[in-house]
Write a protein that holds these residues in place. Sequence first.
Motif, PDB file in Angstrom:
ATOM      1  N   ARG A   1     -18.268  98.824 138.740  1.00 16.62           N
ATOM      2  CA  ARG A   1     -17.264  98.877 139.815  1.00 16.62           C
ATOM      3  C   ARG A   1     -15.832  98.609 139.334  1.00 16.62           C
ATOM      4  O   ARG A   1     -14.909  99.314 139.718  1.00 16.62           O
ATOM      5  CB  ARG A   1     -17.625  97.905 140.930  1.00 16.62           C
ATOM      6  CG  ARG A   1     -16.629  97.962 142.075  1.00 16.62           C
ATOM      7  CD  ARG A   1     -17.202  97.390 143.344  1.00 16.62           C
ATOM      8  NE  ARG A   1     -16.218  97.447 144.401  1.00 16.62           N
ATOM      9  CZ  ARG A   1     -15.943  98.516 145.145  1.00 16.62           C
ATOM     10  NH1 ARG A   1     -16.584  99.642 144.934  1.00 16.62           N
ATOM     11  NH2 ARG A   1     -15.035  98.471 146.101  1.00 16.62           N
ATOM     12  N   GLY A   2     -15.620  97.599 138.521  1.00 17.47           N
ATOM     13  CA  GLY A   2     -14.264  97.271 138.081  1.00 17.47           C
ATOM     14  C   GLY A   2     -13.606  98.400 137.312  1.00 17.47           C
ATOM     15  O   GLY A   2     -12.463  98.779 137.590  1.00 17.47           O
ATOM     16  N   HIS A   3     -14.321  98.957 136.358  1.00 15.01           N
ATOM     17  CA  HIS A   3     -13.770 100.058 135.576  1.00 15.01           C
ATOM     18  C   HIS A   3     -13.614 101.314 136.449  1.00 15.01           C
ATOM     19  O   HIS A   3     -12.628 102.040 136.328  1.00 15.01           O
ATOM     20  CB  HIS A   3     -14.635 100.328 134.355  1.00 15.01           C
ATOM     21  CG  HIS A   3     -14.551  99.236 133.354  1.00 15.01           C
ATOM     22  ND1 HIS A   3     -15.463  98.211 133.311  1.00 15.01           N
ATOM     23  CD2 HIS A   3     -13.637  98.976 132.389  1.00 15.01           C
ATOM     24  CE1 HIS A   3     -15.123  97.378 132.347  1.00 15.01           C
ATOM     25  NE2 HIS A   3     -14.018  97.808 131.777  1.00 15.01           N
ATOM     26  N   ALA A   4     -14.566 101.533 137.327  1.00 10.53           N
ATOM     27  CA  ALA A   4     -14.464 102.679 138.228  1.00 10.53           C
ATOM     28  C   ALA A   4     -13.253 102.553 139.146  1.00 10.53           C
ATOM     29  O   ALA A   4     -12.544 103.539 139.398  1.00 10.53           O
ATOM     30  CB  ALA A   4     -15.740 102.825 139.050  1.00 10.53           C
TER      31      ALA A   4
ATOM     32  N   LEU B   1     -18.672 108.111 139.438  1.00  4.44           N
ATOM     33  CA  LEU B   1     -18.415 107.539 138.117  1.00  4.44           C
ATOM     34  C   LEU B   1     -19.607 106.734 137.610  1.00  4.44           C
ATOM     35  O   LEU B   1     -19.909 106.744 136.412  1.00  4.44           O
ATOM     36  CB  LEU B   1     -17.148 106.686 138.144  1.00  4.44           C
ATOM     37  CG  LEU B   1     -15.844 107.464 138.318  1.00  4.44           C
ATOM     38  CD1 LEU B   1     -14.690 106.526 138.644  1.00  4.44           C
ATOM     39  CD2 LEU B   1     -15.538 108.305 137.094  1.00  4.44           C
ATOM     40  N   ALA B   2     -20.293 106.047 138.513  1.00  3.22           N
ATOM     41  CA  ALA B   2     -21.491 105.295 138.122  1.00  3.22           C
ATOM     42  C   ALA B   2     -22.617 106.243 137.719  1.00  3.22           C
ATOM     43  O   ALA B   2     -23.265 106.043 136.679  1.00  3.22           O
ATOM     44  CB  ALA B   2     -21.939 104.392 139.265  1.00  3.22           C
ATOM     45  N   GLU B   3     -22.831 107.257 138.525  1.00  2.00           N
ATOM     46  CA  GLU B   3     -23.931 108.184 138.270  1.00  2.00           C
ATOM     47  C   GLU B   3     -23.713 109.021 137.015  1.00  2.00           C
ATOM     48  O   GLU B   3     -24.600 109.161 136.179  1.00  2.00           O
ATOM     49  CB  GLU B   3     -24.126 109.108 139.475  1.00  2.00           C
ATOM     50  CG  GLU B   3     -25.317 110.033 139.325  1.00  2.00           C
ATOM     51  CD  GLU B   3     -25.573 110.851 140.571  1.00  2.00           C
ATOM     52  OE1 GLU B   3     -25.966 112.022 140.415  1.00  2.00           O
ATOM     53  OE2 GLU B   3     -25.379 110.332 141.682  1.00  2.00           O
TER      54      GLU B   3
ATOM     55  N   PRO C   1     -17.101 107.177 147.328  1.00  2.00           N
ATOM     56  CA  PRO C   1     -17.710 108.345 146.681  1.00  2.00           C
ATOM     57  C   PRO C   1     -17.263 108.529 145.232  1.00  2.00           C
ATOM     58  O   PRO C   1     -18.041 109.014 144.402  1.00  2.00           O
ATOM     59  CB  PRO C   1     -17.281 109.526 147.547  1.00  2.00           C
ATOM     60  CG  PRO C   1     -16.188 109.030 148.422  1.00  2.00           C
ATOM     61  CD  PRO C   1     -16.313 107.545 148.491  1.00  2.00           C
ATOM     62  N   ILE C   2     -16.050 108.120 144.919  1.00  2.00           N
ATOM     63  CA  ILE C   2     -15.575 108.233 143.534  1.00  2.00           C
ATOM     64  C   ILE C   2     -16.320 107.227 142.658  1.00  2.00           C
ATOM     65  O   ILE C   2     -16.778 107.566 141.558  1.00  2.00           O
ATOM     66  CB  ILE C   2     -14.051 108.026 143.449  1.00  2.00           C
ATOM     67  CG1 ILE C   2     -13.317 109.070 144.295  1.00  2.00           C
ATOM     68  CG2 ILE C   2     -13.590 108.094 141.994  1.00  2.00           C
ATOM     69  CD1 ILE C   2     -11.815 108.836 144.416  1.00  2.00           C
TER      70      ILE C   2
ATOM     71  N   GLY D   1     -13.492 117.657 143.916  1.00  2.00           N
ATOM     72  CA  GLY D   1     -12.842 117.609 145.218  1.00  2.00           C
ATOM     73  C   GLY D   1     -12.228 116.268 145.563  1.00  2.00           C
ATOM     74  O   GLY D   1     -11.808 116.048 146.695  1.00  2.00           O
ATOM     75  N   PHE D   2     -12.173 115.341 144.612  1.00  2.76           N
ATOM     76  CA  PHE D   2     -11.577 114.025 144.853  1.00  2.76           C
ATOM     77  C   PHE D   2     -10.075 114.090 144.648  1.00  2.76           C
ATOM     78  O   PHE D   2      -9.594 114.686 143.688  1.00  2.76           O
ATOM     79  CB  PHE D   2     -12.172 112.973 143.924  1.00  2.76           C
ATOM     80  CG  PHE D   2     -13.664 112.817 144.033  1.00  2.76           C
ATOM     81  CD1 PHE D   2     -14.310 112.826 145.264  1.00  2.76           C
ATOM     82  CD2 PHE D   2     -14.439 112.643 142.904  1.00  2.76           C
ATOM     83  CE1 PHE D   2     -15.682 112.663 145.371  1.00  2.76           C
ATOM     84  CE2 PHE D   2     -15.805 112.474 142.990  1.00  2.76           C
ATOM     85  CZ  PHE D   2     -16.439 112.495 144.219  1.00  2.76           C
ATOM     86  N   ASP D   3      -9.327 113.463 145.549  1.00  2.00           N
ATOM     87  CA  ASP D   3      -7.871 113.452 145.455  1.00  2.00           C
ATOM     88  C   ASP D   3      -7.323 112.218 146.162  1.00  2.00           C
ATOM     89  O   ASP D   3      -8.068 111.287 146.469  1.00  2.00           O
ATOM     90  CB  ASP D   3      -7.267 114.739 146.019  1.00  2.00           C
ATOM     91  CG  ASP D   3      -7.600 114.964 147.483  1.00  2.00           C
ATOM     92  OD1 ASP D   3      -7.958 114.009 148.208  1.00  2.00           O
ATOM     93  OD2 ASP D   3      -7.490 116.119 147.934  1.00  2.00           O
ATOM     94  N   ALA D   4      -6.030 112.222 146.441  1.00  2.00           N
ATOM     95  CA  ALA D   4      -5.370 111.059 147.042  1.00  2.00           C
ATOM     96  C   ALA D   4      -5.990 110.655 148.380  1.00  2.00           C
ATOM     97  O   ALA D   4      -5.939 109.487 148.758  1.00  2.00           O
ATOM     98  CB  ALA D   4      -3.883 111.325 147.217  1.00  2.00           C
ATOM     99  N   GLY D   5      -6.599 111.579 149.084  1.00  2.00           N
ATOM    100  CA  GLY D   5      -7.187 111.270 150.386  1.00  2.00           C
ATOM    101  C   GLY D   5      -8.628 110.801 150.341  1.00  2.00           C
ATOM    102  O   GLY D   5      -9.218 110.477 151.376  1.00  2.00           O
TER     103      GLY D   5
END
Length: 98
Positions: free
Chosen positions: A51-54, A43-45, A38-39, A29-33
């Motif tokens: 953080r930098g790569h995420a 990505l971490a989990e 949360p992204i 459900g992640f998008d431009a908005g």
Amino acid sequence: MSFQAYLDAVERKTGLTPRQLVEKAREHGFDAGTKAAPIVAWLAEDYGLGRGHAMAIVHVITTGEQISDKHVNSGGTHSDPSDRLWLDGIATNPDRSG
């Protein structure tokens, strides 16, 4: 490290191309908005990204493959040869080889 180098490092760490990660982000459900937090947490989990790569992946998820002209051939730390990021994997990037 160039922006593209961040994406290449993410691919090496996760085994997924940036485009594949964008597709998985859409499934979540992640998008431009979507805000970055949360992204980054996802990505971490799920992938152990820092953080930098995420944040490089956040940019691609929320903004797309275009980057600011200020980074193109700037000669600086984050200099890239193009204003377009390659999302389809290191092995298929015409400017690099795996």
